[in-house]
Write an enzyme that holds these catalytic residues in place. Structure first.
Site, PDB file in Angstrom:
ATOM      1  N   SER A 130     -60.775 -32.824  24.260  1.00 41.81           N
ATOM      2  CA  SER A 130     -59.831 -33.946  24.238  1.00 41.81           C
ATOM      3  C   SER A 130     -58.408 -33.450  24.061  1.00 41.81           C
ATOM      4  O   SER A 130     -58.163 -32.462  23.381  1.00 41.81           O
ATOM      5  CB  SER A 130     -60.173 -34.894  23.094  1.00 41.81           C
ATOM      6  OG  SER A 130     -59.218 -35.939  23.059  1.00 41.81           O
ATOM      7  N   LYS A 185     -67.810 -36.796  21.783  1.00 42.06           N
ATOM      8  CA  LYS A 185     -66.617 -37.024  22.614  1.00 42.06           C
ATOM      9  C   LYS A 185     -66.604 -38.459  23.137  1.00 42.06           C
ATOM     10  O   LYS A 185     -65.549 -39.114  23.187  1.00 42.06           O
ATOM     11  CB  LYS A 185     -66.589 -36.027  23.778  1.00 42.06           C
ATOM     12  CG  LYS A 185     -65.491 -36.301  24.828  1.00 42.06           C
ATOM     13  CD  LYS A 185     -64.130 -36.056  24.250  1.00 42.06           C
ATOM     14  CE  LYS A 185     -62.904 -36.355  25.078  1.00 42.06           C
ATOM     15  NZ  LYS A 185     -62.922 -36.676  26.433  1.00 42.06           N
ATOM     16  N   HIS A 188     -65.538 -40.649  20.347  1.00 41.22           N
ATOM     17  CA  HIS A 188     -64.096 -40.415  20.174  1.00 41.22           C
ATOM     18  C   HIS A 188     -63.324 -41.310  21.148  1.00 41.22           C
ATOM     19  O   HIS A 188     -62.367 -41.996  20.773  1.00 41.22           O
ATOM     20  CB  HIS A 188     -63.780 -38.929  20.433  1.00 41.22           C
ATOM     21  CG  HIS A 188     -62.321 -38.648  20.673  1.00 41.22           C
ATOM     22  ND1 HIS A 188     -61.699 -38.914  21.880  1.00 41.22           N
ATOM     23  CD2 HIS A 188     -61.367 -38.128  19.871  1.00 41.22           C
ATOM     24  CE1 HIS A 188     -60.426 -38.576  21.794  1.00 41.22           C
ATOM     25  NE2 HIS A 188     -60.195 -38.096  20.589  1.00 41.22           N
ATOM     26  N   ASN A 189     -63.743 -41.321  22.401  1.00 39.63           N
ATOM     27  CA  ASN A 189     -63.040 -42.135  23.389  1.00 39.63           C
ATOM     28  C   ASN A 189     -63.196 -43.628  23.099  1.00 39.63           C
ATOM     29  O   ASN A 189     -62.271 -44.400  23.306  1.00 39.63           O
ATOM     30  CB  ASN A 189     -63.551 -41.825  24.801  1.00 39.63           C
ATOM     31  CG  ASN A 189     -63.033 -40.490  25.310  1.00 39.63           C
ATOM     32  OD1 ASN A 189     -62.643 -39.630  24.517  1.00 39.63           O
ATOM     33  ND2 ASN A 189     -63.035 -40.302  26.607  1.00 39.63           N
ATOM     34  N   GLU A 192     -60.832 -44.445  20.521  1.00 43.01           N
ATOM     35  CA  GLU A 192     -59.507 -44.461  21.160  1.00 43.01           C
ATOM     36  C   GLU A 192     -59.248 -45.839  21.807  1.00 43.01           C
ATOM     37  O   GLU A 192     -58.158 -46.399  21.676  1.00 43.01           O
ATOM     38  CB  GLU A 192     -59.488 -43.329  22.196  1.00 43.01           C
ATOM     39  CG  GLU A 192     -58.254 -43.216  23.038  1.00 43.01           C
ATOM     40  CD  GLU A 192     -58.451 -42.126  24.102  1.00 43.01           C
ATOM     41  OE1 GLU A 192     -58.961 -41.035  23.785  1.00 43.01           O
ATOM     42  OE2 GLU A 192     -58.112 -42.391  25.271  1.00 43.01           O
TER      43      GLU A 192
HETATM   44  N1  LIG Z   1     -57.763 -35.313  32.919  1.00 43.66           N
HETATM   45  C1  LIG Z   1     -57.964 -35.420  31.605  1.00 43.66           C
HETATM   46  O1  LIG Z   1     -57.084 -35.807  30.814  1.00 43.66           O
HETATM   47  C2  LIG Z   1     -59.291 -35.020  31.025  1.00 43.66           C
HETATM   48  C3  LIG Z   1     -59.457 -34.967  29.637  1.00 43.66           C
HETATM   49  C4  LIG Z   1     -60.668 -34.537  29.117  1.00 43.66           C
HETATM   50  C5  LIG Z   1     -61.703 -34.190  29.966  1.00 43.66           C
HETATM   51  N2  LIG Z   1     -61.537 -34.276  31.315  1.00 43.66           N
HETATM   52  C6  LIG Z   1     -62.657 -33.882  32.172  1.00 43.66           C
HETATM   53  O2  LIG Z   1     -62.400 -32.565  32.659  1.00 43.66           O
HETATM   54  C7  LIG Z   1     -62.957 -32.410  33.970  1.00 43.66           C
HETATM   55  C8  LIG Z   1     -61.871 -31.943  34.910  1.00 43.66           C
HETATM   56  O3  LIG Z   1     -60.876 -32.951  34.953  1.00 43.66           O
HETATM   57  P1  LIG Z   1     -59.604 -32.835  35.917  1.00 43.66           P
HETATM   58  O4  LIG Z   1     -58.826 -34.089  35.724  1.00 43.66           O
HETATM   59  O5  LIG Z   1     -58.947 -31.516  35.708  1.00 43.66           O
HETATM   60  O6  LIG Z   1     -60.251 -32.740  37.376  1.00 43.66           O
HETATM   61  P2  LIG Z   1     -61.050 -33.825  38.266  1.00 43.66           P
HETATM   62  O7  LIG Z   1     -60.061 -34.540  39.123  1.00 43.66           O
HETATM   63  O8  LIG Z   1     -61.956 -34.617  37.424  1.00 43.66           O
HETATM   64  O9  LIG Z   1     -61.938 -32.849  39.195  1.00 43.66           O
HETATM   65  C9  LIG Z   1     -61.354 -32.022  40.164  1.00 43.66           C
HETATM   66  C10 LIG Z   1     -62.020 -30.668  40.177  1.00 43.66           C
HETATM   67  O10 LIG Z   1     -63.421 -30.806  40.457  1.00 43.66           O
HETATM   68  C11 LIG Z   1     -63.744 -29.973  41.593  1.00 43.66           C
HETATM   69  N3  LIG Z   1     -64.865 -30.545  42.324  1.00 43.66           N
HETATM   70  C12 LIG Z   1     -65.030 -31.849  42.684  1.00 43.66           C
HETATM   71  N4  LIG Z   1     -66.211 -31.993  43.338  1.00 43.66           N
HETATM   72  C13 LIG Z   1     -66.790 -30.761  43.392  1.00 43.66           C
HETATM   73  C14 LIG Z   1     -68.013 -30.265  43.917  1.00 43.66           C
HETATM   74  N5  LIG Z   1     -68.888 -31.076  44.509  1.00 43.66           N
HETATM   75  N6  LIG Z   1     -68.261 -28.950  43.772  1.00 43.66           N
HETATM   76  C15 LIG Z   1     -67.415 -28.136  43.152  1.00 43.66           C
HETATM   77  N7  LIG Z   1     -66.232 -28.543  42.627  1.00 43.66           N
HETATM   78  C16 LIG Z   1     -65.938 -29.848  42.741  1.00 43.66           C
HETATM   79  C17 LIG Z   1     -62.471 -29.956  42.391  1.00 43.66           C
HETATM   80  O11 LIG Z   1     -62.491 -28.897  43.307  1.00 43.66           O
HETATM   81  P3  LIG Z   1     -61.542 -28.939  44.615  1.00 43.66           P
HETATM   82  O12 LIG Z   1     -60.202 -28.472  44.181  1.00 43.66           O
HETATM   83  O13 LIG Z   1     -62.206 -28.028  45.557  1.00 43.66           O
HETATM   84  O14 LIG Z   1     -61.518 -30.365  45.098  1.00 43.66           O
HETATM   85  C18 LIG Z   1     -61.448 -29.778  41.271  1.00 43.66           C
HETATM   86  O15 LIG Z   1     -61.406 -28.466  40.803  1.00 43.66           O
HETATM   87  C19 LIG Z   1     -63.544 -33.762  34.345  1.00 43.66           C
HETATM   88  O16 LIG Z   1     -64.927 -33.759  34.101  1.00 43.66           O
HETATM   89  C20 LIG Z   1     -62.848 -34.726  33.420  1.00 43.66           C
HETATM   90  O17 LIG Z   1     -63.657 -35.856  33.130  1.00 43.66           O
HETATM   91  C21 LIG Z   1     -60.358 -34.658  31.851  1.00 43.66           C
END
Ligand SMILES: NC(=O)c1ccc[n+]([C@@H]2O[C@H](COP(=O)([O-])OP(=O)(O)OC[C@H]3O[C@@H](n4cnc5c(N)ncnc54)[C@H](OP(=O)(O)O)[C@@H]3O)[C@@H](O)[C@H]2O)c1
Length: 479
Positions: A130, A185, A188-189, A192
């Protein structure tokens, strides 16, 4: 390629890329991989001077770059992508290696994945992270599940990159086996969501009943942030409320459409609470309030319905009312944390996780969205009494609610009279009153159930299960 990376990150969107940089900035060599290789190279081009990175283009190359036991962090879109990545990498791994899923996975998926990989001797570490992209880079709150052995190998690294609380303690702890980290987690959300809803209600009351402008409310929030409500969400609320929309000159909050969105973790928290039979009414109201706000057509069709409209108070009364709102907000916040921790305790009992509730509160003190000074107090409450039946049973919280409740009741009464919806404040007070009630109408509910469905009831004066012959002579039979 020689195996020289202590950790690898696959999935280099905002979260993965910043987490990889965080590890590198702490002196670790980080192997990088992304489905689309361009992101891998962009990271090295932009931030290669921050530390030691090994960019790779294939799963084989990535796995080969990792020291054994391999620590492979997956930061891809939660859901099918996580399974796709596991299917791609797991065949290349060996016994003792670790897959750390840092995405927002549903804990039931994490349990399934952990079970499957455990059969092959691979540790699957479902980890809640988080703090958004800023936290990933500068120190998130980290909630790892999985086996104890995996934490022994991962813990020291996670402790380095995690946020540090004011006392210097890293905001990470081994939460418990399999899906425990993602469960915590999720809650937590959910908390939130409840925090944000309560802050929203406080804002609405200050605006409509106290008659304050957004800028003035920002000042009120800033003052609150110096006291017991000191928290990230109060701090950013003040920032948002003082912001003016550059194109119209209006308060920013007035140009944003009032239809809130959600990604699902709040909804999961409520769904799972229903399964566990835990009343998380504050979180549920927060999820429903977002849902209601999004029904714009329904709201437009209902705008003519009769009821009072708020009339702003005189200046002196408004200042007094603002103080009362602070009391109501604080008391309601205590209730939503009480409910959230109840859900964690229930999940822990259901799945045999043995979660340390005080440790959970302590790792939320920095890095995460609900970071707040008040979490220290929750840690202290559980340290003093690990089997605390509820946060409200802690003498300090109980006495604070006692002190706040006169104002809490007044604020809700005023909101009801003036027609300002405060579902979060109201349900929190109803929960509090239900907990302390000597008798609840559940007795009548049981009697009704026995009447129409022969569902039986227990008596207050003797043991056993009873049914009354309602359609007959109304005699009572023990069943
Ligand atoms: N954003 C936040 O604030 C936040 C906070 C806590 C946790 N998270 C979690 O952290 C994770 C990453 O979040 P994010 O916002 O950085 O990214 P995201 O938009 O959720 O995911 C994009 C990433 O996933 C990859 N991807 C998607 N489909 C795929 C597949 N079939 N095979 C392999 N790779 C694939 C993409 O690769 P390409 O570049 O090739 O498309 C890219 O690297 C998520 O699970 C999210 O829920 C996010």
């Amino acid at each position: 390629m020689s195996a020289s990376a202590q950790i690898g990150v696959t999935g280099l969107a905002v979260m993965g890329r910043n987490l990889a940089r965080n590890f590198a900035r702490h002196g670790y060599t980080v192997a990088l991989h992304n489905r689309t290789a361009a992101k891998t190279h962009a990271l090295v081009e932009e931030f290669g001077d921050e530390g030691s990175f090994i960019p790779t283009e294939s799963a084989e190359e990535f796995v080969a770059a990792l020291e054994r036991p391999r620590r492979l962090v997956v930061m891809v879109k939660a859901g099918e992508a996580t399974d796709a990545v596991i299917d791609e990498f797991a065949p290349l791994l060996e016994e003792g290696d670790m897959i750390v899923d840092g995405g927002n996975a549903h804990f039931a998926d994490t349990r399934r994945r952990e079970r499957k990989l455990r059969e092959r001797g691979i540790h699957f570490v479902g980890t809640g992270i988080s703090g958004g992209e800023e936290g990933a880079l500068n120190g998130p709150s980290i909630m790892p599940g999985g086996s104890k052995e995996s934490y022994e190998a991962l813990g020291p690294m996670l402790e380095k990159v995690a946020a540090k609380a004011e006392d210097g303690a890293p905001c990470v702890t081994h939460i418990g086996p399999d899906g425990a980290g993602h469960f915590v987690k999720m809650v937590h959300n959910g908390i939130e969501y409840a925090d944000m809803q309560l802050i929203g209600e406080a804002y609405q009351l200050l605006r409509d009943v106290a008659g304050y402008s957004p800028a003035r409310i920002a000042d009120v929030f800033r003052t609150w942030n110096t006291g017991r409500l000191d928290s990230y969400l109060i701090e950013i609320t003040a920032e948002v409320l003082k912001h003016t929309d550059p194109s119209t000159g209006k308060p920013f909050v007035d140009i944003v459409a009032d239809a809130a969105e959600q990604k699902g973790t709040g909804r999961w928290t409520v769904q799972i609470a229903l399964d566990l039979g835990v009343p998380v009414s504050g979180i549920a109201e927060a999820v429903f309030a977002r849902g209601l706000s999004g029904h714009t057509a329904l709201r437009e069709a209902s705008g003519h319905l009769s009821g009072p409209s708020p009339k702003p108070l005189e200046e002196a009364e408004a200042a007094r009312f603002a103080d009362q709102v602070e009391q109501a907000l604080y008391a309601s916040k205590i209730v939503s944390y009480t409910q959230g921790f109840h859900e964690i305790a229930a999940g822990s009992a259901e799945y045999g996780w043995d979660i340390d509730l005080g440790a959970v509160a302590s790792i939320w003190r920095a890095g995460c969205i609900i970071r707040a000074a008040f979490l220290d107090r929750i840690t202290a409450a559980y340290a003093q009494q690990p089997e605390l039946p509820s946060l409200l049973s802690d003498p300090r919280f109980a006495s604070e609610v006692e002190g706040a409740q006169g104002d809490w009741r007044d604020v809700i009464g005023t909101a009801v009279r003036q027609g300002v919806p405060t579902p979060g404040f109201s349900t929190a007070l109803a929960y509090y009153d239900a907990l302390r009630a000597p008798r609840l109408p559940a007795a009548l509910t049981q009697a009704q159930r026995d009447y129409f469905g022969a569902h039986t009831y227990h008596r207050v004066d003797r043991d056993g299960t009873f049914h009354t012959l309602w359609g007959g002579d109304r005699s009572e039979a023990e069943s």
